[in-house]
Design a protein around this motif. Structure first.
Motif, PDB file in Angstrom:
ATOM      1  N   TYR A   1      37.681   4.855 -14.179  1.00  0.00           N
ATOM      2  CA  TYR A   1      36.648   5.812 -14.755  1.00  0.00           C
ATOM      3  C   TYR A   1      35.315   5.380 -14.107  1.00  0.00           C
ATOM      4  CZ  TYR A   1      40.150   6.876 -18.235  1.00  0.00           C
ATOM      5  OH  TYR A   1      41.146   7.232 -18.904  1.00  0.00           O
ATOM      6  N   GLY A   2      35.177   4.443 -13.166  1.00  0.00           N
ATOM      7  CA  GLY A   2      34.036   4.248 -12.503  1.00  0.00           C
ATOM      8  C   GLY A   2      32.839   3.465 -13.194  1.00  0.00           C
ATOM      9  N   PHE A   3      33.268   2.959 -14.661  1.00  0.00           N
ATOM     10  CA  PHE A   3      32.476   2.205 -15.226  1.00  0.00           C
ATOM     11  C   PHE A   3      32.257   0.639 -15.085  1.00  0.00           C
ATOM     12  CE2 PHE A   3      33.617   5.718 -18.284  1.00  0.00           C
ATOM     13  CZ  PHE A   3      32.347   6.119 -18.635  1.00  0.00           C
ATOM     14  N   ASP A   4      32.938   0.195 -13.927  1.00  0.00           N
ATOM     15  CA  ASP A   4      32.657  -1.157 -13.367  1.00  0.00           C
ATOM     16  C   ASP A   4      31.462  -1.206 -12.559  1.00  0.00           C
ATOM     17  OD1 ASP A   4      33.651   0.614 -11.496  1.00  0.00           O
ATOM     18  OD2 ASP A   4      34.655  -1.046 -10.528  1.00  0.00           O
ATOM     19  N   LYS A   5      30.849  -0.007 -12.417  1.00  0.00           N
ATOM     20  CA  LYS A   5      29.438  -0.178 -11.487  1.00  0.00           C
ATOM     21  C   LYS A   5      28.389   0.023 -12.379  1.00  0.00           C
ATOM     22  CE  LYS A   5      31.757   1.480  -7.301  1.00  0.00           C
ATOM     23  NZ  LYS A   5      33.151   1.423  -7.851  1.00  0.00           N
ATOM     24  N   PRO A   6      27.116  -0.366 -12.095  1.00  0.00           N
ATOM     25  CA  PRO A   6      26.009  -0.053 -12.842  1.00  0.00           C
ATOM     26  C   PRO A   6      25.546   1.235 -12.923  1.00  0.00           C
ATOM     27  CG  PRO A   6      25.536  -1.690 -11.120  1.00  0.00           C
ATOM     28  CD  PRO A   6      26.804  -1.055 -10.873  1.00  0.00           C
ATOM     29  N   ALA A   7      24.854   1.571 -13.896  1.00  0.00           N
ATOM     30  CA  ALA A   7      24.443   3.102 -14.218  1.00  0.00           C
ATOM     31  C   ALA A   7      23.774   3.646 -13.246  1.00  0.00           C
ATOM     32  CB  ALA A   7      23.795   3.145 -15.576  1.00  0.00           C
ATOM     33  N   PRO A   8      22.884   3.065 -12.709  1.00  0.00           N
ATOM     34  CA  PRO A   8      21.776   3.581 -11.542  1.00  0.00           C
ATOM     35  C   PRO A   8      22.941   4.222 -10.260  1.00  0.00           C
ATOM     36  CG  PRO A   8      20.705   1.878 -12.497  1.00  0.00           C
ATOM     37  CD  PRO A   8      22.228   1.692 -12.942  1.00  0.00           C
ATOM     38  N   GLU A   9      23.756   3.410 -10.067  1.00  0.00           N
ATOM     39  CA  GLU A   9      24.802   3.479  -8.935  1.00  0.00           C
ATOM     40  C   GLU A   9      25.558   4.818  -9.238  1.00  0.00           C
ATOM     41  OE1 GLU A   9      28.024   1.328  -6.374  1.00  0.00           O
ATOM     42  OE2 GLU A   9      26.819   0.146  -7.569  1.00  0.00           O
ATOM     43  N   ARG A  10      25.926   4.597 -10.466  1.00  0.00           N
ATOM     44  CA  ARG A  10      26.989   5.873 -10.913  1.00  0.00           C
ATOM     45  C   ARG A  10      26.075   7.303 -10.983  1.00  0.00           C
ATOM     46  NH1 ARG A  10      28.271   5.323 -16.007  1.00  0.00           N
ATOM     47  NH2 ARG A  10      27.278   3.485 -16.293  1.00  0.00           N
ATOM     48  N   PHE A  11      24.805   7.285 -11.233  1.00  0.00           N
ATOM     49  CA  PHE A  11      24.212   8.536 -11.271  1.00  0.00           C
ATOM     50  C   PHE A  11      23.740   8.754  -9.862  1.00  0.00           C
ATOM     51  CE2 PHE A  11      19.927  10.366 -11.406  1.00  0.00           C
ATOM     52  CZ  PHE A  11      20.111  11.543 -12.248  1.00  0.00           C
ATOM     53  N   TRP A  12      23.346   7.701  -8.803  1.00  0.00           N
ATOM     54  CA  TRP A  12      23.223   8.281  -7.426  1.00  0.00           C
ATOM     55  C   TRP A  12      24.583   8.801  -7.009  1.00  0.00           C
ATOM     56  CZ3 TRP A  12      19.866   9.581  -4.221  1.00  0.00           C
ATOM     57  CH2 TRP A  12      19.754   9.504  -2.917  1.00  0.00           C
ATOM     58  N   ARG A  13      25.542   8.325  -7.154  1.00  0.00           N
ATOM     59  CA  ARG A  13      26.753   8.680  -6.705  1.00  0.00           C
ATOM     60  C   ARG A  13      27.179  10.106  -7.098  1.00  0.00           C
ATOM     61  NH1 ARG A  13      31.614   4.176  -6.016  1.00  0.00           N
ATOM     62  NH2 ARG A  13      30.515   2.721  -4.472  1.00  0.00           N
ATOM     63  N   MET A  14      26.831  10.293  -8.199  1.00  0.00           N
ATOM     64  CA  MET A  14      27.001  11.795  -9.015  1.00  0.00           C
ATOM     65  C   MET A  14      26.052  12.816  -8.304  1.00  0.00           C
ATOM     66  SD  MET A  14      26.477  13.030 -12.910  1.00  0.00           S
ATOM     67  CE  MET A  14      24.570  13.063 -12.680  1.00  0.00           C
ATOM     68  N   LEU A  15      24.838  12.444  -8.186  1.00  0.00           N
ATOM     69  CA  LEU A  15      23.805  13.216  -7.386  1.00  0.00           C
ATOM     70  C   LEU A  15      24.604  13.602  -6.041  1.00  0.00           C
ATOM     71  CD1 LEU A  15      20.448  11.991  -8.221  1.00  0.00           C
ATOM     72  CD2 LEU A  15      21.862  13.963  -9.286  1.00  0.00           C
ATOM     73  N   GLN A  16      24.942  12.688  -5.220  1.00  0.00           N
ATOM     74  CA  GLN A  16      25.310  12.844  -4.031  1.00  0.00           C
ATOM     75  C   GLN A  16      26.636  13.661  -4.021  1.00  0.00           C
ATOM     76  OE1 GLN A  16      26.288   8.766  -2.756  1.00  0.00           O
ATOM     77  NE2 GLN A  16      24.563   8.755  -1.485  1.00  0.00           N
TER      78      GLN A  16
END
Length: 341
Positions: A74-89
Motif C-alpha cells: 500500500y506504500g505505507f513503508d515510506k514517509p508521508a512527505p515522500e508519499r505526497f511528493w510521489r502522488m503529486l508527480q
C-alpha cells in the motif's frame, strides 16, 4: 483577457496543491487505514485474496512479515512527505492511481460509474432549467398575484423536502403500492436484448423516480433567481423608456429585459452543466440502487481506499477550477461592458 486567463491558470496550481495537501494531512490522522482493515479481516478469518500477494493464518493472527508486506504493497513503508511528493508527480501525469481494494485504475472506475451519475445529473440539469427559467419569468411578470403566491409556496415546500425523503415516498407509493415504476436499477436485466425503442422506454421508466426526487428541490433556487433578476431589470429606467416609445410588452420583456436579467443565470450555466456530468447523489443512488460516483466516493472513504479518494478529489477539483474560469469568462460574452482589468 489573455493576461487574465494566464493569471487565473497560474493561481489554480497553489489552489489545487492546497486542497490536496490539506486532504492528505487529514487522511494521515484518520484511524482504520488499509493496513488496519487488512489486519482486521485477517484476524476474522477473511483475509485478503492471494491475488494481492498477501497470505493470512485465519484466527491465529497475522505474520509480522506479512504486515510489512502489506505496508509495502500500500506504500505505507515510506514517509508521508515522500508519499505526497510521489502522488503529486503521479497526478502531474494525469495518472489517478490504482484502487487498493479493487486493484483497478481509478480513472477506469470513474469511467464505469460516470454513466449513472451523468444520467441523474443531466436530466436534473435540463429539467431544472426548462422549468425554472420560464416559471421565474412568469412569476416576475405576475409579481404579487395569486399565481406568484401559490407557485412560491409550492417551490418553498418542494425545496424544504429533502430529496431522499421524497425518494422514499415515491418508492413506497409508486414503486411498492401502485407498482408503476421499478424499485431499483438504471435499466432492466434484459435491457441488452430489447429493441432500441423498448430500451429507451425502459431507461426512462427506471430513471423517472430518482430524477423526480432530485429535480423538485434543485430548480427552486434557479426559479427564484430568475424572478428576482427580472423584477430588478423591469424597474430600471431603460424599460420605462422602451415602453414610452411604444414598444410592445412582449418585445420589451424578451428583447431588452431578458438579455440583462439572464446574466447571472447564463454565467452559472457552464458550472451547472459540467457539474451535471460528475454529480453523484449518495442518498439517491443508494436508495434506488444506482451504482454511480456518489456511491463510489462514499465506499472509498469508508474502506479508506485512499487512491480513489485522492484521485477523484484531484480530478473534480481541477474540473471545478477550470469551470469557474469558464463561468467568469462568460460574463464578458454575455455583458461586453465587463472588463477584467
Amino acid at each position: 483577457m489573455a493576461a487574465y486567463i494566464l493569471k487565473r491558470l497560474a493561481l489554480m496550481l497553489p489552489t489545487l496543491f492546497g486542497v490536496l495537501f490539506l486532504t492528505f494531512v487529514v487522511v494521515q490522522f484518520v484511524p482504520g487505514g488499509p493496513v488496519e482493515q487488512y489486519l482486521a479481516e485477517a484476524k476474522a478469518g477473511k483475509g485478503t485474496s492471494a491475488e494481492g500477494g498477501l497470505s493470512y493464518r485465519g484466527s491465529q493472527g497475522v505474520d509480522p512479515k506479512r504486515i510489512e508486506q502489506a505496508k509495502a504493497l500500500y506504500g505505507f513503508d515510506k514517509p508521508a512527505p515522500e508519499r505526497f511528493w510521489r502522488m503529486l508527480q503521479q497526478f502531474a501525469r494525469f495518472d489517478l492511481g490504482t484502487s487498493f481494494f479493487q486493484n483497478r485504475a481509478v480513472s477506469q472506475l470513474i469511467w464505469e460509474k460516470l454513466p449513472v451519475s451523468m444520467s441523474l445529473g443531466l436530466w436534473t440539469f435540463f429539467l431544472s432549467y426548462l422549468v425554472a427559467v420560464p416559471l421565474g419569468v412568469a412569476k416576475a411578470v405576475r409579481a404579487g398575484s395569486r399565481f406568484d403566491f401559490v407557485t412560491t409556496l409550492l417551490i418553498l415546500v418542494g425545496y424544504a423536502i429533502p430529496g431522499f425523503v421524497l425518494g422514499v415516498a415515491l418508492l413506497v407509493v409508486f414503486g411498492g403500492q401502485l407498482q408503476w415504476f421499478p424499485l431499483r436499477g438504471l435499466v432492466s436485466s434484459n435491457w441488452e436484448q430489447m429493441a432500441w425503442g423498448a430500451r429507451i422506454v425502459d431507461y426512462l421508466w427506471h430513471i423517472a423516480m430518482p430524477v423526480t426526487a432530485m429535480v423538485l428541490g434543485s430548480f427552486a433556487v434557479t426559479a427564484m433567481l430568475t424572478k428576482n433578476a427580472f423584477l430588478e431589470e423591469i424597474r430600471k429606467q431603460y424599460v420605462v423608456t422602451a415602453r414610452a416609445k411604444g414598444l410592445s410588452e412582449q418585445r420589451v420583456l424578451w428583447k431588452h429585459v431578458m438579455r440583462n436579467a439572464l446574466i447571472p443565470i447564463v454565467t452559472g450555466f457552464p458550472a451547472a452543466f459540467i457539474g451535471a456530468f460528475f454529480t453523484g447523489s449518495l442518498l439517491i443512488e443508494t436508495l434506488f440502487s444506482l451504482d454511480g460516483l456518489g456511491l463510489l466516493s462514499y465506499e472509498s472513504v469508508i474502506r479508506r481506499d485512499y487512491p480513489v479518494v485522492m484521485g477523484t478529489l484531484f480530478l473534480f477539483t481541477l474540473i471545478g477550477l477550470v469551470t469557474k474560469l469558464i463561468s467568469d469568462l462568460c460574463y464578458v460574452w454575455v455583458d461586453p461592458r465587463v472588463r477584467f482589468d
